[in-house]
Design a protein around this motif. Structure first.
Motif, mmCIF file in Angstrom:
data_model
loop_
_atom_site.group_PDB
_atom_site.id
_atom_site.type_symbol
_atom_site.label_atom_id
_atom_site.label_comp_id
_atom_site.label_asym_id
_atom_site.label_seq_id
_atom_site.Cartn_x
_atom_site.Cartn_y
_atom_site.Cartn_z
ATOM 1 N N LEU A 1 0.825 -1.203 0.000
ATOM 2 C CA LEU A 1 0.000 0.000 0.000
ATOM 3 C C LEU A 1 0.863 1.258 0.000
ATOM 4 O O LEU A 1 0.577 2.227 -0.721
ATOM 5 N N LEU A 2 1.943 1.255 0.793
ATOM 6 C CA LEU A 2 2.833 2.416 0.837
ATOM 7 C C LEU A 2 3.539 2.629 -0.499
ATOM 8 O O LEU A 2 3.723 3.771 -0.939
ATOM 9 N N LYS B 1 2.347 1.770 -3.466
ATOM 10 C CA LYS B 1 1.348 2.307 -4.390
ATOM 11 C C LYS B 1 1.073 3.775 -4.107
ATOM 12 O O LYS B 1 0.941 4.595 -5.034
ATOM 13 N N LEU B 2 0.971 4.119 -2.817
ATOM 14 C CA LEU B 2 0.703 5.507 -2.448
ATOM 15 C C LEU B 2 1.864 6.410 -2.857
ATOM 16 O O LEU B 2 1.658 7.487 -3.421
ATOM 17 N N GLY C 1 1.855 6.777 -6.592
ATOM 18 C CA GLY C 1 0.782 7.660 -7.035
ATOM 19 C C GLY C 1 1.123 9.120 -6.811
ATOM 20 O O GLY C 1 0.876 9.976 -7.683
ATOM 21 N N ILE C 2 1.695 9.437 -5.660
ATOM 22 C CA ILE C 2 2.092 10.824 -5.385
ATOM 23 C C ILE C 2 3.161 11.280 -6.373
ATOM 24 O O ILE C 2 3.131 12.421 -6.866
#
Length: 325
Positions: A22-23, A25-26, A29-30
């Motif tokens: 998740l980190l 991907k986050l 994305g940023i």
């Protein structure tokens, strides 16, 4: 180590792997959103012309030097470039996309109005492309050499057809010659048919090529031979095994497919006079409407990031052999 302790360790390990996924991907994305905002900021300023003229109605407005200077001061265009850049990044990070130069309303209001139209078009086109690709893949693997050659030819031709040419042909055939469908998009289901087909057909050709190769490989695999040995029919092998494996590359390419549909929407919405993000983006670029261009581009990039993450999850659900996040 007891069985309960081993199960607890596996649970903790799985949770930690999910958090790390998740980190990643986050963070990815940023980074994508920052890269898009940066490219738009510097790219649109390389276009000849003065943004202050766009604010005041374009070059034909014949604005006075005093009015241009006032517009620059109001929107911070008289500040050093690096100050403008970091100021824009801060505003975007706090959710402030600014006001459209040409429409004189907040960009968020413009996006809220246009997103449903483009979203409906893109989703319907993606579903149709998936259906057409699966049909082509099944026909090519179940119809022998002639069916394979025919399906392969259709896939290659459809994947190579440009949107503007396909849209023109569809309008001439189904609107001008036959009169079955309207030549421009309307608020009726009939007005969606030609734009959806125009977007879906090239994408279906590409997805069909990828799915067909995977399906043919699945038909020759060990698990398919084992299923046949257990008395499974060819239809059962196709429905229970081959289709699932053929869908995997399509799921993995869903993020790319969304980007392709959004870029194609610029052409399709313009040809069919359909309101949406693509048509508004084209108009915003030509009028140097920096806030609107940035808002549409960031929304498209955010959609791409979300779809990529969802397709990654769906791929793991379809094929348990892929390691969990």
């Amino acid at each position: 180590m007891s069985a309960s302790a081993a199960a607890t360790n596996r649970s903790h390990g799985s949770f930690g792997a999910s958090v790390r996924w998740l980190l990643r991907k986050l963070g990815g994305g940023i980074f994508v959103l920052w890269a898009v905002a940066t490219a738009i900021f510097f790219g649109i300023r390389m276009i000849p012309g003065d943004p202050a003229e766009a604010i005041l109605g374009g070059p034909g407005s014949q604005a006075s030097p005093e009015a241009l200077a006032a517009a620059r001061a109001q929107y911070g265009l008289d500040l050093p470039l690096h100050v403008q850049y970091f100021g824009q990044l801060w505003r975007l990070a706090t959710g402030n996309m600014g006001t459209s130069y040409s429409l004189k309303i907040p960009v968020t209001d413009v996006l809220r109005e246009l997103v449903p139209s483009t979203l409906i078009l893109a989703v319907l086109a993606l579903l149709l492309a998936w259906a057409m690709a699966l049909v082509l893949a099944v026909l090519s693997t179940r119809s022998g050499g002639l069916g394979t050659a025919l399906a392969s030819g259709l896939e290659i031709v459809s994947a190579a057809v440009p949107h503007f040419w396909l849209a023109s042909v569809l309008i001439m055939v189904f609107s001008t010659a036959l009169g079955w469908l309207p030549p421009v998009s309307t608020n009726t289901p009939a007005g969606l048919v030609l734009p959806v087909i125009t977007l879906a057909l090239p994408l279906a050709g590409f997805l069909g090529q990828v799915m067909r190769d995977t399906m043919e490989e699945a038909q020759r695999s060990a698990f398919a031979l084992s299923a046949r040995a257990r008395g499974e029919s060819e239809t059962g092998v196709l429905l229970r095994h081959s289709l699932r494996h053929a869908a995997l590359p399509g799921i993995a390419l869903s993020g790319w497919a969304l980007g392709s549909l959004l870029s194609g929407a610029v052409v399709v919405e313009s040809i069919f006079a359909r309101p949406g993000l693509g048509r508004s983006l084209l108009s915003a670029v030509t009028t140097r409407d920096i806030p609107l261009v940035t808002g549409v581009a960031l929304l498209s990039a955010a959609s791409y990031v979300v779809i990529m993450a969802l397709s990654d999850i769906a791929e793991r659900l379809v094929d348990p052999r892929i390691s969990a996040p």
